[in-house]
Write a protein that holds these residues in place. Structure first.
Motif, mmCIF file in Angstrom:
data_model
loop_
_atom_site.group_PDB
_atom_site.id
_atom_site.type_symbol
_atom_site.label_atom_id
_atom_site.label_comp_id
_atom_site.label_asym_id
_atom_site.label_seq_id
_atom_site.Cartn_x
_atom_site.Cartn_y
_atom_site.Cartn_z
ATOM 1 N N LEU A 68 20.849 23.978 37.655
ATOM 2 C CA LEU A 68 20.080 25.146 37.208
ATOM 3 C C LEU A 68 18.729 25.205 37.916
ATOM 4 N N ASP A 69 18.071 24.052 38.057
ATOM 5 C CA ASP A 69 16.797 24.010 38.799
ATOM 6 C C ASP A 69 17.006 24.418 40.257
ATOM 7 N N LEU A 70 18.128 23.970 40.841
ATOM 8 C CA LEU A 70 18.427 24.308 42.224
ATOM 9 C C LEU A 70 18.626 25.816 42.378
ATOM 10 N N LEU A 71 19.393 26.434 41.467
ATOM 11 C CA LEU A 71 19.593 27.881 41.531
ATOM 12 C C LEU A 71 18.257 28.617 41.407
ATOM 13 N N ASP A 72 17.402 28.113 40.538
ATOM 14 C CA ASP A 72 16.079 28.712 40.370
ATOM 15 C C ASP A 72 15.263 28.625 41.663
#
Length: 561
Positions: free
Chosen positions: A473-477
């Motif tokens: 999720l952090d990566l997608l952000d």
């Protein structure tokens, strides 16, 4: 928050594991898979075994069941005492007699555990035929009674159904009925709700608790989701790299975890507090969906039928740098909308405009030049990545097809690997040489390689451990912030939607029942269905990051069995 607080000190000990060590078969010098496991479970107790993938949870359960894969893993030390029976010394015939009668197991994926060519009623009866002297009529009556106990509707019809004719929740109920039909002393549940949407998960958790109360069964529940643990556990053991690093009653573990690894697992659990709203990166719409509809089936030459309306009158827009989440149960139509937008299926009606081009009515040939503008990340990266291709080939395929030179595509692929926190020298590896979380990072890199305007993530984190999920999720952000991509995020978990979505659209049976800013939809839902989804979110009453309870006062109608 209410914790389960029953004292099991004086209850009968059903399972006692001491010093259990499991290693690779024929390789005594290799590092063990399990390293000196100690575990106790008493009658009526729910003991949760938690940890990330690869921690040894499932190996522990398979060892207790005598189901270690032959010639792959072997017991190298320790004991497993099932009410006076030493499992590690039991012969195959003795283990067959113990299974179902004394110890039973519910597996994660019932579709692979059930025989696809046998009716489900016959499969439950098979347990009775192998382990009891009941007549055929008595066995069927007992089976029907157990199917009613697990709250299956129209049991006579389901008794005669094949597994593929049932929903995921119904198949899991069949597995529970099969496991409990002989009243075993110990039930092992290995991730039995991971693949289910949140409302069905809540129903299954309630059902296991109800059946446990009725039969006095000891339960070993294996999961990676601390939200589920908070709902059902009496006691908890945390596993890491084949060891149990912490064991405690549920209250103690959630309020005062001792180990850094336990705190890490707790802090990775998403909560229902929505992210701060973001302004669009640009004042334009990357995608506009207007009146989208999708109907499956319908009239044929010999019959007239309206078909199944999987999506009806769906409307939304997404701006650069913003994320719209579509949430709902399985069968709500959310993935149908995603596939229609990607033109993996052809919508029945409506318009889909991406990067200024209306794509819903384009032929496949006409669509080809526009595909670089919208890319998708699927739920299972192992199935979406070609197992015979290196990572380099997977990342370079799209850019090369659209005119990029091989040298430039390779350099871009190396940059993408760094973007998703993987080493450049991993480009020559194959998908099976990576973990699930790493494969999903590669799938994201492949999608971003085309520099799309729109990224569709279809349940892209639902199969991942909560800690890996948080990283993805952090990566997608980060990817979205760096490239200004608009994102359509499909999920059944409102906790995940709260972490990444600016807007939320709620679907039920193909119809949009609620749509608005994430803060409004999650904090003050207007529709009963949305309130049911929120109520079903496991651990919603807990602030895991700060080890404290929350006061959730949102009125809900409640999910029912």
């Amino acid at each position: 928050m209410e914790f389960k607080s029953k004292d099991f000190t004086d209850a009968k000990r059903v399972l006692k594991i001491r010093g259990l060590t499991v290693g690779l078969a024929g390789r005594p010098n290799a590092d063990p898979v399990l390293r000196g496991i100690d575990l106790d479970i008493r009658a009526g107790e729910t003991h949760c075994l938690v940890g990330e993938s690869g921690s040894g949870k499932s190996v522990t359960s398979l060892t207790a069941m005598g189901l270690l894969p032959k010639d792959a893993l072997e017991i190298q030390g320790g004991s497993i005492d099932l009410e006076g029976i030493e499992i590690t010394q039991a012969k195959p015939a003795q283990m067959r007699a113990l299974r179902a009668r004394r110890i039973a197991m519910i597996f994660q994926e019932p579709m692979t555990a059930l025989n696809p060519v046998l009716r489900v009623g016959e499969q439950i009866e098979e347990v009775l035929n192998m382990h009891s002297d009941l007549s055929r009529a008595e066995a069927k009556a007992r089976t029907i009674d157990m199917m009613e106990q697990v709250h299956l509707p129209d049991v006579e019809r389901i008794y005669a159904a094949f597994p593929h004719q049932l929903s995921g929740g119904q198949r899991q109920r069949i597995m529970i009925a099969m496991a409990l039909i002989l009243d075993p002393d110990l039930l092992i549940a290995d991730e039995p709700t991971t693949a289910l949407d949140v409302t069905t998960q809540l129903q299954i958790l309630k059902l296991i608790s109800e059946m446990q109360e009725r039969h006095g069964t000891a339960v070993l529940f294996i999961t990676h989701d601390m939200g589920v643990v908070a709902e059902i556990a009496d006691t908890v053991s945390v596993m890491q790299k084949g060891r149990i690093v912490e064991s405690a009653p549920i209250r103690q573990l959630l309020t005062a975890p001792k180990e850094d690894y336990t705190r890490k697992l707790l802090q990775a659990v998403p909560n229902l507090d929505p992210r701060a709203p973001r302004a669009p990166a640009e004042a334009r719409d990357v995608i506009t969906v207007d009146g989208l509809e999708m109907t499956y089936g319908g009239g044929g030459f010999f019959r007239a039928s309206q078909g199944v309306r999987a999506a009806q009158d769906v409307n939304f827009t997404i701006q650069p740098g913003r994320t719209l989440g579509i949430v709902g149960e399985s069968g709500s139509g959310k993935s149908t909308v995603a596939r229609a937008i990607m033109r993996l299926i052809d919508p029945t009606a409506g318009k889909v405009t991406v990067a200024g081009t209306e794509i819903a009515q384009l032929s496949r040939r006409q669509l080809q030049p526009h595909r670089k503008h919208f890319q998708i990340v699927f739920q299972d990266p192992y199935r979406s990545l070609n197992p015979r291709w290196t990572v380099a080939r997977s990342l370079c395929e799209g850019p090369i097809n659209f005119g990029t030179s091989r040298a430039d595509a390779m350099e871009h692929a190396a940059e993408l690997m760094e973007l998703v926190d993987l080493p450049r020298d991993a480009l020559d590896r194959y998908p099976h040489q990576f973990s699930g979380g790493q494969r999903q990072r590669i799938a994201i890199a492949r999608a971003v390689a085309m520099k799309p305007d729109l990224l569709v993530a279809d349940e892209a984190v639902s199969a991942l451990d909560v800690s890996v999920q948080a990283q993805v999720l952090d990566l997608l952000d980060d990817v979205q912030e760096k490239f200004g991509i608009a994102m359509l995020f499909i999920t059944h978990d409102l906790r995940v939607a709260a972490q990444i979505c600016d807007e939320v659209l709620v679907m039920q049976k193909g119809v949009v029942v609620e749509h608005g800013p994430a803060g409004e939809v999650l904090a003050a839902p207007r529709h009963d269905y949305t309130r049911n989804l929120i109520e079903a979110a496991p651990g919603r009453h807990w602030d895991f990051a700060n080890f404290r309870a929350l006061d959730r006062t949102t009125p809900v109608t409640g999910a029912t069995l």
